[in-house]
Design an enzyme around this catalytic site. Structure first.
Site, PDB file in Angstrom:
ATOM      1  N   ASP A  81       0.866  -1.176   0.000  1.00 24.14           N
ATOM      2  CA  ASP A  81       0.000   0.000   0.000  1.00 24.14           C
ATOM      3  C   ASP A  81       0.906   1.229   0.000  1.00 24.14           C
ATOM      4  OD1 ASP A  81      -2.264   1.734   0.298  1.00 24.14           O
ATOM      5  OD2 ASP A  81      -3.325   0.143   1.355  1.00 24.14           O
ATOM      6  N   ASP A  82       0.404   2.375   0.413  1.00 19.66           N
ATOM      7  CA  ASP A  82       1.198   3.600   0.364  1.00 19.66           C
ATOM      8  C   ASP A  82       2.442   3.475   1.238  1.00 19.66           C
ATOM      9  OD1 ASP A  82      -0.848   4.798  -1.200  1.00 19.66           O
ATOM     10  OD2 ASP A  82      -1.960   5.280   0.629  1.00 19.66           O
TER      11      ASP A  82
END
Length: 490
Positions: A261-262
């Site tokens: 994810d980020d």
């Protein structure tokens, strides 16, 4: 930046690829170890401690199978009596220390030695359930509460989590499987979450395979997170690297993240709950971040940003095989603002997008949000960007009736992939200016000739913090008499 090679976190093939690209320099692990004469270990920290104890003093067993949950909890409880007497440090020696959730105390250092692994239990019962965050109103994995983080604490002052390349292993695979099978009713544990706290340092560690976010400071201030390697499989769900949430005065520096994810996500609460709580994330510097995240952003702003995000700087950012560079994510119902964002010097390789904003990130905690609570996005500055092997230069969308304004792009060179998208710029409900941008941007980013987008020259407050040189002896010492007495009473 000099990346510390950690075989447990980064494959040999990946390191070889990055070396070939010239994107990293590899140093030997031992270079990170701060060992002085004799058996003393030295390390940098915001504050040093008068009292020292080892986890083994409290019955710890590093065989990788014996639970050390009570050993950690008992150690912190006993050492907490030194909060007002020079503070204390708990040393985790080499070994594999299986444990469930435990909390820290103030004026305290958790030091994870070289060769030590804090191994997260995979048993749900080892993570007490706690209430949702007040600025979220709901768990992110479902409407229930949250499992406690592996390492946590609330209302603390002066907390250091550091080491000489020790490891915290979240053993997240069983949690990821439950999430994919929709067997999770409460939010998965984070590796580290400190709440309502100040003067925090997290440094010189490897963090791997968290059940979800790896580091989550929330409602906190004066935070230094540096010299970290964070690694999770690129297909693991929600394994963000570092997520400052409603925090002020934050430094993220010299960090390498491989994530599903980020890599870094700036947050401040969710819809009506975040609006009511009203605590922004502000005064953040992100410096020398390297990110690999094929399905997410190098730096995300949002989507939970309902307390506001402002005064964010990012400089010397490197991305390899990531979906987007800096992504702004918001939606009707979020309210608040994303403003005064400054980015300087990004080096990007193999990207889906360089610039990406969206006003349609529509996940909500419950139906009670106000669709008329529209976010304000303004004063977003990017300069000195070099990118190669890019599918699409810019996919920039605002909200109808609520355009995103004040973009500035200068000195941007984007090299396209072998099969790029036919449309290189998609700009709707956005406006701003540009200078020396290739390929030529959309008409909404008006060409202003030769200009340089703004980047502040004044120092950020967190850079004023000077770290001290602290130490402890690795020789076994008799623990302080008061701890010995208290421990044996139990």
């Amino acid at each position: 930046m000099a990346l510390i090679y950690r075989p447990s976190a980064i494959s040999t093939h990946l390191v070889a690829t990055l070396l070939t690209l010239g994107l990293i320099n590899v140093s030997i692990i031992e270079c990170r170890r701060h060992v002085s004469g004799g058996s003393d270990v030295t390390y940098p920290a915001i504050n040093c401690r008068k009292h020292t104890a080892f986890l083994t003093d409290f019955g710890g067993n590093g065989d990788g199978e014996t639970s050390n949950t009570e050993a950690f909890r008992t150690a912190v409880q006993n050492l907490s009596q030194f909060e007002n007497d020079g503070g204390s440090q708990l040393i985790v020696p080499p070994g594999r220390w299986l444990t469930g959730s435990f909390n820290l105390t103030s004026h305290f250092t958790l030091f994870i030695q070289f060769g030590a692994v804090i191994l997260a239990s995979q048993e749900e019962g080892d993570y007490p359930l706690i209430e949702p965050l007040p600025s979220y109103g709901s768990g992110r994995d479902g409407p229930g509460g949250r499992f406690s983080s592996l390492i946590g604490g609330s209302h603390l002052t002066d907390v250091v989590i550091t080491g000489d390349n020790g490891t915290i292993d979240g053993q997240g695979s069983i949690w990821w499987s439950k999430f994919h099978k929709k067997k999770i009713k409460n939010t998965r544990p984070y590796l580290i979450e400190l709440m309502y706290s100040n003067q925090i340092q997290i440094s010189n560690l490897t963090l791997i395979d968290s059940p979800t976010w790896h580091i989550h400071p929330v409602y906190s201030s004066d935070i230094i997170m540096q010299d970290l390697t964070i690694h999770a499989p690129v297909d693991s769900p929600n394994t963000d690297g570092i997520n400052p949430d409603s925090c002020k005065n934050v430094k993220i520096q010299d960090v390498f993240v491989v994530s599903g994810d980020d890599c870094v996500a700036i947050k401040s609460g969710w819809d009506e709950y975040g609006i009511k709580f009203g605590m922004p994330t502000e005064q953040v510097i992100i410096r020398r971040l390297t990110c690999i995240s094929p399905d997410s952003a190098v730096i995300a702003l949002g989507s939970e940003m309902s307390g506001g995000i402002k005064n964010i700087r990012a400089e010397d950012i490197t991305a390899i095989n990531s979906e987007s560079a800096v992504r702004i994510k918001t939606a009707p119902g979020r309210g608040a603002y994303v403003t005064d964002i400054f980015v300087d010097k990004m080096n990007l390789h193999t990207m889906k997008y360089v610039f990406w904003t969206t006003g349609a990130y529509g996940q909500h905690p419950d139906p009670g949000y106000d669709p008329k609570a529209l976010p304000k996005v303004d004063r977003i500055n990017y300069r000195n960007v070099v990118a190669e092997d890019v599918k699409m230069a810019g996919n920039m969308g605002g909200i109808e009736g609520d355009p995103f304004t004040g973009f500035c792009l200068s000195n941007v060179t984007i090299g396209l992939s072998a099969k790029p998208k036919k449309l290189q710029w998609n700009c709707t409900e956005v406006s701003g200016v540009s200078s020396n941008v290739t390929p030529e941007p959309c008409d909404a980013l008006v060409d202003k000739g030769s200009i340089d987008c703004e980047y502040p020259s004044d120092p950020v407050p967190i850079d004023m913090v000077q770290l001290q040189t602290c130490s402890f002896s690795t020789q076994k010492k008799i623990i302080q008499y008061i701890i010995f007495l208290h421990f044996n009473k139990n």
